[in-house]
Design an enzyme around this catalytic site. Structure first.
Site, mmCIF file in Angstrom:
data_model
loop_
_atom_site.group_PDB
_atom_site.id
_atom_site.type_symbol
_atom_site.label_atom_id
_atom_site.label_comp_id
_atom_site.label_asym_id
_atom_site.label_seq_id
_atom_site.Cartn_x
_atom_site.Cartn_y
_atom_site.Cartn_z
ATOM 1 N N TYR A 1 0.837 -1.454 0.090
ATOM 2 C CA TYR A 1 0.130 -0.174 -0.029
ATOM 3 C C TYR A 1 0.803 1.308 0.098
ATOM 4 O O TYR A 1 0.250 2.291 0.566
ATOM 5 C CB TYR A 1 -0.864 0.078 1.158
ATOM 6 C CG TYR A 1 -1.993 -1.008 1.189
ATOM 7 C CD1 TYR A 1 -3.312 -0.854 0.586
ATOM 8 C CD2 TYR A 1 -1.910 -2.353 1.763
ATOM 9 C CE1 TYR A 1 -4.397 -1.813 0.402
ATOM 10 C CE2 TYR A 1 -2.662 -3.379 1.834
ATOM 11 C CZ TYR A 1 -4.101 -3.068 0.961
ATOM 12 O OH TYR A 1 -5.097 -3.985 0.951
ATOM 13 N N SER A 2 2.145 1.125 -0.181
ATOM 14 C CA SER A 2 2.992 2.351 -0.236
ATOM 15 C C SER A 2 2.790 3.716 -0.796
ATOM 16 O O SER A 2 2.434 3.652 -1.826
ATOM 17 C CB SER A 2 4.488 1.723 -0.803
ATOM 18 O OG SER A 2 5.539 2.763 -0.796
ATOM 19 N N ASN A 3 2.690 4.448 0.070
ATOM 20 C CA ASN A 3 2.416 5.840 -0.729
ATOM 21 C C ASN A 3 3.464 6.274 -1.371
ATOM 22 O O ASN A 3 3.599 7.237 -2.394
ATOM 23 C CB ASN A 3 2.028 7.002 0.511
ATOM 24 C CG ASN A 3 0.859 6.587 1.243
ATOM 25 O OD1 ASN A 3 -0.037 6.223 0.766
ATOM 26 N ND2 ASN A 3 0.862 6.724 2.632
#
Ligand SMILES: Cc1ncc(COP(=O)(O)O)c(C=O)c1O
Length: 294
Positions: free
Chosen positions: A65-67
Site C-alpha cells: 500500500y506504499s504511498n
C-alpha cells in the site's frame, strides 16, 4: 532524466475544531498538491531525482500500500521516466498495486524474507545488473537527501502566513513514519520553531535513531501509534469521521488521523496554552484509504 523543476504549492488553511481550546491551528495541505502525486512523498523525492539526472530510471521499494511507490510511479508517468518497484510480500491485487501498474511501474515481489534483506550490503547488486543505469532510492525516499527536499515546506508556510492574518507561528505538528519529513523541517527551521512528531510506528522502528542521525535538536517525538503501525481502532475511525464532518478535512487512519488525534489529546492535557499557533502538516496518504474501504 530530468531536471525536474516542478515545485508544487501546498495550500495553508485555517482549521476550526471544537476541541482546540483557544489554540489556533492551520493545516499545510500536502494532500492537495496534485491529483496524483500526493503528500510529503514528492518533497522527499526531489533530492533523489536531482541525483538521478544521468540515470535511466528509478528503482525503489515498499509495501503493497506504499504511498512512496505510488508517488514515485505517478511521477515517472508524469515526467516520462521508467520506474521499478520492489515489493514486500507475495503478489496481491489492491487499488495501490492497480495504480502502480497503470502508471507503468515494473513490479517485483520479494517475499517477506527477501524484503528483510534490503539493508544488506549486496542487496542492490542483482538489481543493478537487471536494470543497468537505474538509480536506487531508499525505502520511503528517506535519508538526508529526502529530508532536505522537505525544507521548502517551511518557505511555503512563511509565504502564506499573511492569508491567516498571522505574523508568526509557534510550532509544527506532523506524523512521523521514518522521521525524514520531520528532520527536513527541523533542518530548515534551524531552531526557530520546535517541531513535534507524532509517531505512527512503535518505538522499535528506530525513528528516534533515524532522526538523531540527521538533526540534533529542535524537535520532540511523541507516541501516536495506538499500539502498532497500521493498528486501527473505533475511536480513531470515529475521530476521522467527525473531523471530516466538522471541517471537511479528509484524513487516513495510519498517519494523519493518528497525528491529529494525538494533538487533540495533548491539547486536552494542557500542553499548549490558548493563543498558541500551530502548523499541522497533512502528509497525504489518502490513496491508501482505499485499502480500508474496498
Ligand atoms: C501519509 C504519510 N504521512 C506521513 C509519513 C511519514 O513520513 P516520514 O517517513 O518522512 O516520517 C508517511 C510515510 O512514511 C506517509 O505515507
Amino acid at each position: 532524466m530530468g531536471p525536474f523543476d516542478w515545485l508544487p504549492h501546498a495550500p495553508l488553511e485555517p482549521l476550526q475544531l471544537d476541541w482546540l481550546q483557544g489554540v489556533e491551528l492551520a493545516v499545510l495541505r500536502l494532500d492537495r498538491i496534485d491529483p496524483l502525486i500526493s503528500g510529503n512523498k514528492w518533497f522527499k523525492l526531489t533530492g533523489h531525482l536531482a541525483q538521478a539526472q544521468n540515470a535511466s530510471g528509478i528503482i525503489s521499494l515498499g509495501g503493497a500500500y506504499s504511498n512512496h511507490l505510488h508517488a514515485l510511479a505517478a511521477a515517472g508517468k508524469r515526467f516520462g521516466f521508467p520506474t521499478v518497484g520492489l515489493l514486500r510480500g507475495h503478489p496481491q491485487e489492491n487499488p495501490t498495486i492497480h495504480d502502480l501498474k497503470a502508471f507503468g511501474m515494473q513490479l517485483h515481489w520479494l517475499g517477506y524474507g527477501g524484503y528483510r534483506a534490503r539493508h544488506a550490503a549486496d542487496f542492490w547488486l542483482p538489481w543493478r545488473e537487471h536494470y543497468p543505469g537505474f538509480h536506487p532510492v531508499p525505502e520511503g525516499g528517506g535519508g538526508l537527501t529526502g529530508a532536505v527536499g522537505c525544507g521548502v515546506l517551511v518557505e511555503q508556510v512563511r509565504a502564506q502566513l499573511h492569508t491567516l492574518g498571522w505574523d508568526d507561528y509557534d510550532a509544527w505538528w506532523l506524523a512521523a513514519g521514518t522521521g525524514t519529513t520531520l528532520a527536513g523541517v527541523v533542518l530548515a527551521e534551524a531552531g526557530a520553531h520546535p517541531v513535534y512528531g507524532a509517531l505512527a510506528v512503535p518505538d522499535d522502528h528506530g525513528v528516534a535513531q533515524n532522526v538523531s542521525a540527521l538533526v540534533q535538536a529542535g524537535y520532540e517525538l511523541l507516541d501516536a501509534s495506538r499500539g502498532g503501525f497500521a493498528k486501527v481502532d473505533p475511536p480513531l475511525l470515529d475521530f476521522i469521521e467527525t473531523t471530516q464532518k466538522a471541517c471537511g478535512l479528509p484524513l487516513e487512519p495510519l498517519y494523519t488521523g493518528k497525528a491529529l488525534l494525538a494533538l487533540k489529546q495533548q491539547i486536552e492535557a494542557g500542553r499548549f496554552p490558548p493563543g498558541t499557533r500551530l502548523i499541522f502538516i497533512h502528509t497525504g496518504g489518502l490513496q491508501g484509504n482505499r485499502g480500508f474501504t474496498s
